[in-house]
Structures are given as C-alpha cells and as structure tokens.
Design a protein around this motif. Structure first.
Motif, PDB file in Angstrom:
ATOM      1  N   LYS A  58      29.800 -27.118   4.679  1.00 19.18           N
ATOM      2  CA  LYS A  58      30.872 -26.505   5.482  1.00 19.18           C
ATOM      3  C   LYS A  58      31.854 -25.754   4.589  1.00 19.18           C
ATOM      4  N   LEU A  59      32.197 -26.367   3.444  1.00 21.32           N
ATOM      5  CA  LEU A  59      33.128 -25.727   2.517  1.00 21.32           C
ATOM      6  C   LEU A  59      32.562 -24.422   1.977  1.00 21.32           C
ATOM      7  N   LEU A  60      31.315 -24.424   1.550  1.00 17.08           N
ATOM      8  CA  LEU A  60      30.723 -23.237   0.927  1.00 17.08           C
ATOM      9  C   LEU A  60      30.399 -22.158   1.953  1.00 17.08           C
ATOM     10  N   ARG A  61      29.971 -22.551   3.146  1.00 18.44           N
ATOM     11  CA  ARG A  61      29.687 -21.548   4.195  1.00 18.44           C
ATOM     12  C   ARG A  61      30.942 -20.801   4.602  1.00 18.44           C
ATOM     13  N   SER A  62      32.092 -21.493   4.479  1.00 17.78           N
ATOM     14  CA  SER A  62      33.342 -20.885   4.952  1.00 17.78           C
ATOM     15  C   SER A  62      33.754 -19.670   4.133  1.00 17.78           C
ATOM     16  N   VAL A 119      25.023 -39.369   0.671  1.00 18.68           N
ATOM     17  CA  VAL A 119      24.481 -38.060   0.306  1.00 18.68           C
ATOM     18  C   VAL A 119      24.549 -37.115   1.499  1.00 18.68           C
ATOM     19  N   PHE A 120      24.143 -37.601   2.666  1.00 22.99           N
ATOM     20  CA  PHE A 120      24.129 -36.748   3.858  1.00 22.99           C
ATOM     21  C   PHE A 120      25.540 -36.310   4.238  1.00 22.99           C
ATOM     22  N   LEU A 121      26.498 -37.239   4.194  1.00 21.63           N
ATOM     23  CA  LEU A 121      27.874 -36.880   4.558  1.00 21.63           C
ATOM     24  C   LEU A 121      28.477 -35.888   3.562  1.00 21.63           C
ATOM     25  N   LEU A 122      28.215 -36.116   2.288  1.00 16.74           N
ATOM     26  CA  LEU A 122      28.713 -35.172   1.285  1.00 16.74           C
ATOM     27  C   LEU A 122      28.065 -33.807   1.442  1.00 16.74           C
ATOM     28  N   PHE A 123      26.779 -33.795   1.780  1.00 17.31           N
ATOM     29  CA  PHE A 123      26.103 -32.521   2.006  1.00 17.31           C
ATOM     30  C   PHE A 123      26.771 -31.750   3.124  1.00 17.31           C
ATOM     31  N   PRO A 145      20.037  -0.324   0.516  1.00 16.19           N
ATOM     32  CA  PRO A 145      20.471   0.327   1.763  1.00 16.19           C
ATOM     33  C   PRO A 145      20.519  -0.640   2.942  1.00 16.19           C
ATOM     34  N   ARG A 146      19.590  -1.583   3.007  1.00 14.98           N
ATOM     35  CA  ARG A 146      19.572  -2.568   4.097  1.00 14.98           C
ATOM     36  C   ARG A 146      20.064  -3.904   3.552  1.00 14.98           C
ATOM     37  N   LEU A 147      21.041  -4.501   4.230  1.00 16.29           N
ATOM     38  CA  LEU A 147      21.715  -5.677   3.696  1.00 16.29           C
ATOM     39  C   LEU A 147      21.515  -6.934   4.533  1.00 16.29           C
ATOM     40  N   GLY A 148      20.535  -6.882   5.462  1.00 10.02           N
ATOM     41  CA  GLY A 148      20.308  -8.035   6.328  1.00 10.02           C
ATOM     42  C   GLY A 148      19.814  -9.257   5.580  1.00 10.02           C
ATOM     43  N   TRP A 149      19.266  -9.079   4.382  1.00  2.00           N
ATOM     44  CA  TRP A 149      18.724 -10.192   3.601  1.00  2.00           C
ATOM     45  C   TRP A 149      19.782 -10.999   2.867  1.00  2.00           C
ATOM     46  N   TRP A 150      20.939 -10.371   2.628  1.00  2.93           N
ATOM     47  CA  TRP A 150      21.912 -10.950   1.691  1.00  2.93           C
ATOM     48  C   TRP A 150      22.499 -12.266   2.192  1.00  2.93           C
ATOM     49  N   ARG A 151      23.053 -12.286   3.404  1.00  2.00           N
ATOM     50  CA  ARG A 151      23.705 -13.503   3.912  1.00  2.00           C
ATOM     51  C   ARG A 151      22.724 -14.674   4.041  1.00  2.00           C
ATOM     52  N   PRO A 152      21.511 -14.497   4.593  1.00  2.00           N
ATOM     53  CA  PRO A 152      20.574 -15.638   4.663  1.00  2.00           C
ATOM     54  C   PRO A 152      20.241 -16.221   3.280  1.00  2.00           C
ATOM     55  N   LEU A 153      20.061 -15.319   2.295  1.00  2.00           N
ATOM     56  CA  LEU A 153      19.764 -15.821   0.950  1.00  2.00           C
ATOM     57  C   LEU A 153      20.935 -16.604   0.359  1.00  2.00           C
ATOM     58  N   ILE A 154      22.143 -16.081   0.541  1.00  2.00           N
ATOM     59  CA  ILE A 154      23.331 -16.765   0.034  1.00  2.00           C
ATOM     60  C   ILE A 154      23.500 -18.126   0.718  1.00  2.00           C
ATOM     61  N   LEU A 155      23.287 -18.161   2.032  1.00  2.00           N
ATOM     62  CA  LEU A 155      23.411 -19.431   2.754  1.00  2.00           C
ATOM     63  C   LEU A 155      22.348 -20.425   2.314  1.00  2.00           C
ATOM     64  N   CYS A 156      21.165 -19.932   2.052  1.00  2.00           N
ATOM     65  CA  CYS A 156      20.100 -20.795   1.563  1.00  2.00           C
ATOM     66  C   CYS A 156      20.482 -21.385   0.202  1.00  2.00           C
ATOM     67  N   TYR A 157      21.040 -20.538  -0.656  1.00  2.00           N
ATOM     68  CA  TYR A 157      21.436 -20.987  -1.990  1.00  2.00           C
ATOM     69  C   TYR A 157      22.573 -22.006  -1.910  1.00  2.00           C
ATOM     70  N   GLY A 171      23.331 -23.871   0.563  1.00  2.00           N
ATOM     71  CA  GLY A 171      22.816 -25.092   1.172  1.00  2.00           C
ATOM     72  C   GLY A 171      22.076 -25.948   0.158  1.00  2.00           C
ATOM     73  N   LEU A 172      21.273 -25.298  -0.688  1.00  2.00           N
ATOM     74  CA  LEU A 172      20.537 -26.014  -1.718  1.00  2.00           C
ATOM     75  C   LEU A 172      21.490 -26.658  -2.720  1.00  2.00           C
ATOM     76  N   THR A 173      22.485 -25.910  -3.163  1.00  2.00           N
ATOM     77  CA  THR A 173      23.443 -26.484  -4.125  1.00  2.00           C
ATOM     78  C   THR A 173      24.286 -27.580  -3.474  1.00  2.00           C
ATOM     79  N   SER A 174      24.506 -27.494  -2.169  1.00  2.00           N
ATOM     80  CA  SER A 174      25.228 -28.564  -1.466  1.00  2.00           C
ATOM     81  C   SER A 174      24.444 -29.864  -1.533  1.00  2.00           C
TER      82      SER A 174
END
Length: 618
Positions: free
Chosen positions: A160-164, A151-155, A83-95, A97-100
């Motif tokens: 940016k690509l995945l967040r979009s 590594v930093f530049l590729l990250f 019912p509450r979806l506030g958790w979804w976007r932060p978790l996806i962004l965290c994931y 970011g980690l895979t980046s």
C-alpha cells in the motif's frame, strides 16, 4: 499537449523517483519499529533511544533504498524514449509488489531470529535452507504460523505504501534529452547514496554503530543491507583449507602447544594494573628498523626507545592488511588468506579483545584513529568488542581532517593523544589504543629527511612523531604507571621488491616501554601479533581462556615457538628450524629456508585448517 503539460510529465518522473526513495526509507523505519516492538520485553528502550536508532540507522536505510530504486529509475529513463507507455505502470507495480514481499520476509525473519542469534540477519540464514526441517525443529508450529501472518500483514502494508507513490499515468516529456540528463544525474546521486558518499570507505554495517550497547547498534542496522552485504562476502568457510582428515588435524594441532593458561611466566612490569597505551603503527616493519636489521637513518627514535624497554625481536605480522592485523592484535585471532573477519560483524562481534577483558576488570577503554573509523567495519568491531568509545576523523576540528590523504596526519593525532592522557582521571585505570595512518601511501607527510625516498621518509615521520610524543609523556605524572606497547599492524614492501616470499616482509618489532616496565631486556622468542593478548593478560594475571589462538610467550608452557603469516591466497610458517612460504593457488612452495621441510609445511596447513574451522563455527 502543450509545453507546460510536457514539462509536468518530466516533473512526474522526477517526483516519482524521489517519492519512491522516501517510501523505501519509511518502510525501513517501520521495520525498525517492528523490531523494537518484537524485542521490547527482553530489550526495553527509552524514547530517546528510539530516536537515536532511527537517526543513526538512516545511512544504511538510504543506501538500501538507493539499491531498490535502481530498477525503477532505469525503467523510467527508458520510458522517456518510448512512444507507448502502457507497459510502465504494470512493470513498476510488479517490481514494488515483489520488493514488498521480500522486505516483509526479511523483516519478519530478522525479528524472529534475533532472540536466538543475538545479531542481525545475515548470510548465515542460507546455511539452514538445505535442511528447513532441522531449522524449524526448535520452534513450534504456532510460532511459524504467526511468522507467516506477520509476513502477509507487512506485505499488505508495504504494498500500500509503495503503490501510493506510483503515478496512474505517464506521458512523453517535453524535452527528451533534458529529461534523460536529469534522470541520469539522479542515477549518479543514487550511486553516491548507495556507496555512502565520496570518501575512501564505502557503506558498511559499522557506519550505524553509535553506542556501547550492542542491542542499540543492532536495532539501527538495516536487515536488508546486512543480508545483502554478508551474502556478497559469504563463502563456505567449513569447506576451506581442508588439507587433512579431522582426527589427524586435531592431533597435529594439539602438538603445537596452544594453551590458554599462563604458568610461571616472567614478570616484566612493576604493577598488575598499569594504565595501558597500545600504539598500532601503520606499516612500521622490520626493514625500516635498525634494531631488526633495517636502515639506521629511518627510525633513530625507535632505536633509542628499544634500549629503554622490553624489545621482542622475533615477532611476526599475521597479515598484510590493517583491518586483519588490527583484529590479530586486539583479539588474538588469526588472519586468513582471503577473508577479513572485521568485515563480518556477525562473526567479529564474537571474538572478544584486550579491551573487553580490561573493561570487565574496571578499565575505561577507547580507540583513537585519525582516519575514517567506519572503514572496513572497524567501528562496529571495536564497539562490539569492549571499546567504550571509538574516535575517528570527525572528532577532530574540520581544518585538520584532510592533513593527510587518509585523514588527520600523525603529529596532530599524537598531540590529541597526549592531551587525552593528561585528562584521564586517576581513580580508574585506562586502556587506550591509537592507530596511526601517515606511514601509508601516498606517503605524503609534513616532514623531510635528507637521503630518504618517500616511503622511508613517511616512516621517519612516524618515528619522529613517536619520539616526541614519548618524551612529552615522560614529563607528565602519567608516565610512572604507564605501559606503552608499540606494535605495527603489518610490514611493508620495503626495500622495493621485497615480496611475501621474503621473511623480512612480515618481520616486525614489538616494544613495551613506560614507567610500568621493570627493566630493559630483549625477548628473542618467536611470536606473532596474536600472542599479544595472552602475553599482556598473563602479565596482569587476567584470564585469557577465550583466546584459543593467542599464547603467553613468557609462560613456562610456551614450548613450541612458531608463527604463521597469511597473504593473498598464501601463507608462511616459521619456527626454530626456519620458514616455509606457500602459494595456495598453485600449491607451490615459494620459499623453504634454510632447507626444505615437510614438517613446517604440514604444521602451517594444520594451523590454517583449524583456524578456519573455528571461524566457520562462529
């Protein structure tokens, strides 16, 4: 929110998963571009090669992307019922970011190591984590600093690509069950993409190999997939089969007479440069061959051919699987109880083969198989070891590709093989290898002989195909300068109940026939599949020093005849005194025939130890 709005919420979820999948594929394509740019000085490529690399690399990129979207897909399915979806976007962004970060590190390390290693990033890199100081000792701090910056530049680029593609908000869909079903269907499709379809072979590095240029194949390989795949198969090879202290093992191994030089060998052939056809016969063991004590009604054609050529009647299979036996035959390299070299491109590419030597001597080389040429990384192994062309089922017309459970049935393959031989240009010698497939479970073949069970009938079908093929080749001009070598990839459990404890399980025939054979004879020297390389090259007066476990059995220095066979966590060692079979899990000797022999047991363990030592260092 109205119905249309909630349908839009379901559409948002579906679109997100698809876009994320495409974003990861794009990320891997960018990785290939970085790899090509980094190596452009030492390995320049044309624009057409770049397109080929991107196109042929897509299957691994898609599979890797499938792995990466699995977690977001699961979280998205959960979001349908939350019912509450506030958790979804932060978790996806965290994931993402980690895979980046992970992808940036993998791509950078792959690029940095390739000029040193000559192969794609794999589990070998983990061996250096125990001593990072030693690993960095051969490079400058500037090199390391540039790597960190990369590594930093590729990250930043990947993030940016995945967040979009991550939606800013998520809302409950209109129909929970429908949304769940659609997302689960997407999960099923993702599994198929990861697996590589519904065929018998699963996705592997060899799928993307398409060129005789190793660099182009390596450039097409997804480094993340290569690292993951090799990690799952990785073992501490240098710790395996350490039965004896190193000095004792080395001394004992030296006494076994392995020599990489041929001396005063018998001459079997009429020419030093015959055209050569190697037929690897699926499962065609000694128990289906009258010439080795088997039934007389299964392989009458082979029995007839034995009288026309050179028959090696004490040859033994090194392994019990096609992928391992093929390497034993072509590379003269041993098999292992729990390891398949063919499945490890980083190691198998270093083995060399009959094809690689013959190619360097001016031969054209090709491999023909009616099944999936990508199965168990076969294609990558072949192209990396001297074969200029590796042909599988997709080369055949679509209407014959399913004439057997494993692909194109044997008589069609033999007909194609005959046509290829007839078309071969006469100005250049050639080496062709053909792997058959019909004499394999489920044993369904377009052939029936009265009095045979399904397994024996399948073997009889192969025999019949071989017999007809040879008779047809005899009618062509190619026969006069042709050497045909018939050798099984392994034996089979036949009659039923024949286990690895029984030497008949791995006693196999080897036969050399053709117009290039000087005269019929029987060679009764103990040997194994791995000895084909040195024996054949010895007959051709070609160097075989790069094959340390292959012996020229016709050479005067072949003074310690023996063979070793490995099976699932066990081995058999045989020499002129008898044979010993050992279960390595329990340490129990299963067979000692005709009498117990501590010498045979020790020699088998020494061989296994030294072979694995060599493999661990490749």
């Amino acid at each position: 929110m109205g119905r249309d709005g909630k349908l839009e919420c379901m559409k948002t979820r579906i679109t997100f998963i698809l876009n994320l999948f495409l974003a990861y594929i794009l990320a891997f394509m960018l990785a290939k571009a970085v790899f090509l740019i980094y190596n452009c000085v030492s390995h320049p490529v044309a624009f057409s090669d770049v397109l080929g690399i991107l196109w042929h690399g897509l299957p691994l990129d898609a599979s890797s992307s499938g792995y990466l979207i699995a977690v977001p897909l699961l979280l998205t399915i959960v979001s349908v019922w939350t019912p509450r979806l506030g958790w979804w976007r932060p978790l996806i962004l965290c994931y993402t970011g980690l895979t980046s970060w992970l992808l940036a590190i993998i791509v950078t390390v792959d690029c940095a190591l390739y000029p040193f290693w000559g192969f794609k990033l794999d589990a070998t890199v983990f061996a250096y984590l125990d001593s990072p100081a030693n690993a960095l000792s051969s490079v400058s701090w500037l090199f390391v600093l540039c790597g960190i910056v990369a590594v930093f530049l590729l990250f930043l680029l990947y993030r940016k690509l995945l967040r979009s593609v991550v939606p800013s908000t998520l809302c409950p869909p209109f129909h929970y069950h429908m949304s769940t079903c659609v997302l689960l269907l997407m999960g099923g499709l993702t599994f198929l993409v990861i697996r590589g379809g519904t065929g018998k072979s699963t996705m592997n590095v060899g799928v993307v190999y398409y060129s005789t240029d190793p660099y182009l194949n390596h450039a097409a390989v997804n480094p993340a997939f290569s690292l993951l795949s090799s990690s799952l198969k990785s073992k501490k090879f240098d710790k395996m089969y350490r039965f004896f202290p190193e000095d004792k093992a080395t001394t004992a191994f030296d006494s076994l007479g392995y020599s990489s030089v041929s001396e005063g060998q018998d001459t079997l052939l009429t020419t030093l440069r015959p055209n050569i056809l190697l037929i690897i016969m699926e499962g065609f063991g000694g128990t289906v061959t009258e010439s080795l004590g088997g039934r007389d009604d299964i392989s009458p054609c082979f029995s007839r051919l034995v009288k026309e050529g050179v028959f090696f009647n004490r040859c033994y299979a090194n392994s019990y699987r096609t992928d391992r036996g093929t390497v034993c035959i072509l590379s003269g390299y041993p098999s292992f109880p729990t390891v398949s070299p063919m499945k490890m491109p980083g190691k198998s590419s270093s083995l060399g083969s009959i094809a690689s030597v013959l190619k360097s001597e001016g031969y054209s080389t090709d491999f023909l198989y009616g099944g999936d040429i990508n199965f168990t990384n076969m294609k990558s192994y072949l192209l990396a070891n001297g074969y200029q062309q590796a042909i599988g089922d997709t080369w055949f017309p679509s209407d014959v590709r399913k004439t057997h459970a494993w692909g194109v049935t044997d008589h069609i393959v033999f007909d194609s093989l005959l046509a290829r031989i007839i078309r071969q240009p006469s100005e250049r010698p050639w080496f062709t290898t053909c792997l058959t497939l019909s004499s394999h479970e489920p044993w369904e073949v377009p052939f029936s002989r009265k009095g045979l069970d399904k397994k024996a009938n399948a073997m009889a079908y192969l025999d019949d195909c071989l017999g007809h093929f040879v008779e047809k080749v005899k009618q062509t001009p190619a026969w006069d300068s042709l050497l045909i070598i018939c050798l099984p990839d392994h034996g089979i459990n036949y009659p039923e109940g024949t286990t690895e404890s029984d030497i008949r399980r791995y006693h196999i025939p080897m036969l050399w026939i053709g117009g290039a054979v000087k005269q019929p004879r029987v060679v009764s020297t103990i040997c194994s599949q791995t000895d084909l390389v040195a024996t054949l090259l010895g007959q051709l007066h070609m160097n075989h020093t790069n094959f340390p476990f292959s012996r020229d059995i016709l050479s005067a220095n072949y003074t310690c005849p023996h063979a070793i066979h490995t099976f699932d966590n066990g081995f058999a060692y045989m020499d002129t005194t008898g044979y010993t079979v050992v279960d390595l899990t329990s340490g129990q000797v299963l067979t000692d025939n005709p009498h117990p022999s501590s010498a045979r047991l020790e020699k088998g363990k020494v061989l296994l130890q030294k072979m694995m030592e060599d493999f661990s260092q490749r």
